[in-house]
Design an enzyme around this catalytic site. Structure first.
Site, short mmCIF file in Angstrom:
data_model
loop_
_atom_site.label_atom_id
_atom_site.label_comp_id
_atom_site.label_asym_id
_atom_site.label_seq_id
_atom_site.Cartn_x
_atom_site.Cartn_y
_atom_site.Cartn_z
N LYS A 22 0.84 -1.21 0.00
CA LYS A 22 0.00 0.00 0.00
C LYS A 22 0.87 1.26 0.00
CE LYS A 22 -2.17 -1.27 3.82
NZ LYS A 22 -1.52 -2.58 4.08
N ARG A 97 -10.28 0.20 8.22
CA ARG A 97 -9.87 -1.18 8.48
C ARG A 97 -10.95 -1.98 9.18
NH1 ARG A 97 -3.88 0.04 8.63
NH2 ARG A 97 -2.88 -1.95 9.04
N ARG A 131 11.69 -5.14 5.21
CA ARG A 131 11.38 -3.74 4.89
C ARG A 131 12.25 -2.77 5.68
NH1 ARG A 131 5.40 -1.67 5.54
NH2 ARG A 131 5.59 -2.76 7.52
N ARG A 165 10.79 -0.57 11.21
CA ARG A 165 9.68 -0.32 12.12
C ARG A 165 9.69 -1.29 13.29
NH1 ARG A 165 4.39 0.26 8.40
NH2 ARG A 165 3.58 -1.08 10.06
N ARG A 176 -0.85 -9.29 13.09
CA ARG A 176 -1.45 -8.30 12.16
C ARG A 176 -2.24 -9.01 11.07
NH1 ARG A 176 4.00 -5.16 11.14
NH2 ARG A 176 2.97 -4.16 9.39
P1 AP5 Z 1 4.73 -1.62 1.95
O1 AP5 Z 1 4.43 -0.82 0.73
O2 AP5 Z 1 5.43 -0.94 3.06
O3 AP5 Z 1 3.41 -2.39 2.46
P2 AP5 Z 1 2.13 -1.84 3.19
O4 AP5 Z 1 0.96 -2.50 2.57
O5 AP5 Z 1 2.12 -0.33 3.23
O6 AP5 Z 1 2.38 -2.49 4.62
P3 AP5 Z 1 2.26 -1.93 6.10
O7 AP5 Z 1 2.98 -2.91 6.97
O8 AP5 Z 1 2.67 -0.49 6.20
O9 AP5 Z 1 0.76 -2.09 6.34
P4 AP5 Z 1 0.08 -2.19 7.65
O10 AP5 Z 1 -1.29 -2.04 7.18
O11 AP5 Z 1 0.33 -3.39 8.47
O12 AP5 Z 1 0.75 -1.04 8.55
P5 AP5 Z 1 0.21 0.37 9.03
O13 AP5 Z 1 1.37 1.26 9.19
O14 AP5 Z 1 -0.93 0.82 8.20
O15 AP5 Z 1 5.57 -2.91 1.46
C1 AP5 Z 1 6.08 -3.84 2.42
C2 AP5 Z 1 7.46 -4.33 1.96
O16 AP5 Z 1 7.30 -5.10 0.76
C3 AP5 Z 1 8.44 -3.19 1.62
O17 AP5 Z 1 9.72 -3.58 2.00
C4 AP5 Z 1 8.34 -3.07 0.07
O18 AP5 Z 1 9.57 -2.62 -0.50
C5 AP5 Z 1 8.04 -4.51 -0.32
N1 AP5 Z 1 7.16 -4.60 -1.49
C6 AP5 Z 1 6.10 -3.80 -1.80
N2 AP5 Z 1 5.51 -4.22 -2.94
C7 AP5 Z 1 6.22 -5.32 -3.35
C8 AP5 Z 1 6.10 -6.20 -4.47
N3 AP5 Z 1 5.12 -6.06 -5.39
N4 AP5 Z 1 6.99 -7.22 -4.56
C9 AP5 Z 1 7.99 -7.39 -3.64
N5 AP5 Z 1 8.15 -6.57 -2.56
C10 AP5 Z 1 7.26 -5.55 -2.42
O19 AP5 Z 1 -0.39 0.00 10.46
C11 AP5 Z 1 0.45 -0.36 11.54
C12 AP5 Z 1 -0.39 -0.54 12.79
O20 AP5 Z 1 -1.07 0.72 13.11
C13 AP5 Z 1 -1.51 -1.56 12.69
O21 AP5 Z 1 -1.04 -2.87 12.97
C14 AP5 Z 1 -2.50 -1.05 13.74
O22 AP5 Z 1 -2.07 -1.38 15.03
C15 AP5 Z 1 -2.40 0.47 13.59
N6 AP5 Z 1 -3.36 1.03 12.62
C16 AP5 Z 1 -3.05 1.70 11.46
N7 AP5 Z 1 -4.17 2.07 10.82
C17 AP5 Z 1 -5.19 1.63 11.58
C18 AP5 Z 1 -6.62 1.68 11.42
N8 AP5 Z 1 -7.19 2.27 10.36
N9 AP5 Z 1 -7.38 1.11 12.39
C19 AP5 Z 1 -6.82 0.52 13.48
N10 AP5 Z 1 -5.50 0.42 13.68
C20 AP5 Z 1 -4.68 0.97 12.73
#
Ligand code: AP5
Length: 222
Positions: A22, A97, A131, A165, A176
């Site tokens: 994402k 979410r 990552r 992270r 997660r």
């Molecule tokens: P990346 O692009 O970083 O993936 P992402 O989908 O953004 O993953 P996140 O881990 O950031 O998502 P998340 O939803 O768990 O975390 P968030 O910060 O929102 O890619 C990942 C890796 O893969 C990178 O190294 C990249 O280079 C590689 N990659 C990308 N595309 C690729 C491809 N096609 N092929 C190969 N490699 C690839 O949330 C964190 C925490 O915050 C949650 O656990 C929760 O506790 C809280 N939180 C956040 N939002 C909410 C909400 N709305 N409600 C409740 N809690 C929330």
């Protein structure tokens, strides 16, 4: 840039499991549409870095791989979408979410399209555990799949503040994923019933996924 995307978009949601790509694909969509990225994960990490009570409370959930309570997240979003740069819509990354978050969003913002990046669970741990990202500009890298050109230096802004992270470890990733499947995945059907869902296969290389997203958005707007 390849596919032409319509310019009259309201808000877009980037949806998918942790590590789906994402944040990686957000950069492309922002460049294409001009929409500002609104990542609830980034907002929570910023609140923690500032030492705010909200950030400290959220950390307990994030470290455990659990969702932060809806009331906290919805409150953050209500304030964020009132800011000037959000007046023409935003690119939501990692929000909503839960169904409750989606219902709250439907009252405050028009969502044009929800891009669901699908990646099988067995790919996720490798993606998350490899990552790292830039502490200054937020650019996202992977030690194998997408490394920075020069080790330790951000390609986008030349910063040397590349970091990992706190929640990017195997144990937390498994929690997660559980949270994703039980609380977030049902949202795909919720948005599909409302005619807003674009499904993209995220199990391809980064450029191919990007092309598929732009093609899906262009087709969606025709
Ligand atoms: P990346 O692009 O970083 O993936 P992402 O989908 O953004 O993953 P996140 O881990 O950031 O998502 P998340 O939803 O768990 O975390 P968030 O910060 O929102 O890619 C990942 C890796 O893969 C990178 O190294 C990249 O280079 C590689 N990659 C990308 N595309 C690729 C491809 N096609 N092929 C190969 N490699 C690839 O949330 C964190 C925490 O915050 C949650 O656990 C929760 O506790 C809280 N939180 C956040 N939002 C909410 C909400 N709305 N409600 C409740 N809690 C929330």
């Amino acid at each position: 840039m390849g596919t032409q995307v319509a310019t009259h978009m309201a808000s877009i949601v980037l949806f998918g499991p942790p590590g789906a790509g994402k944040g990686t694909q957000a950069a492309l969509i922002m460049a294409e549409t001009g929409l500002p990225q609104v990542s609830t994960g980034d907002m929570l990490r910023a609140a923690l870095a500032e030492g705010s009570a909200l950030g400290i409370e959220a950390k307990k959930y994030m470290d455990a791989g659990l969702l932060v309570p809806d009331s906290v997240i919805i409150g953050l979003i209500e304030v964020r979408v009132e800011q000037d740069d959000a007046s023409g819509g935003v690119l939501f990354d990692g929000f909503p979410r839960t169904i409750a978050q989606a219902e709250a969003l439907s009252l405050i913002e028009d969502v044009d399209a929800v891009i669901s990046i699908e990646v099988p669970d067995e790919r996720i741990v490798d993606r998350i555990c490899g990552r790292y990202s830039c502490g200054d500009c937020g650019a996202v890298y992977h030690e194998t799949f997408n490394p920075s050109a020069e080790q330790g230096i951000c390609d986008a802004c030349s910063s040397m503040k590349l970091k990992r992270r706190a929640d990017d470890n195997e144990e937390t990733v498994r929690s997660r994923l559980e949270a994703y499947h039980s609380q977030t995945a049902p949202l795909a059907q919720w948005y599909d019933e409302r005619g807003k869902l674009i499904i993209v296969d995220g199990d391809k290389d980064i450029a191919e996924v990007g092309n598929d997203i732009l093609a899906g958005m262009a087709g969606f707007r025709d």
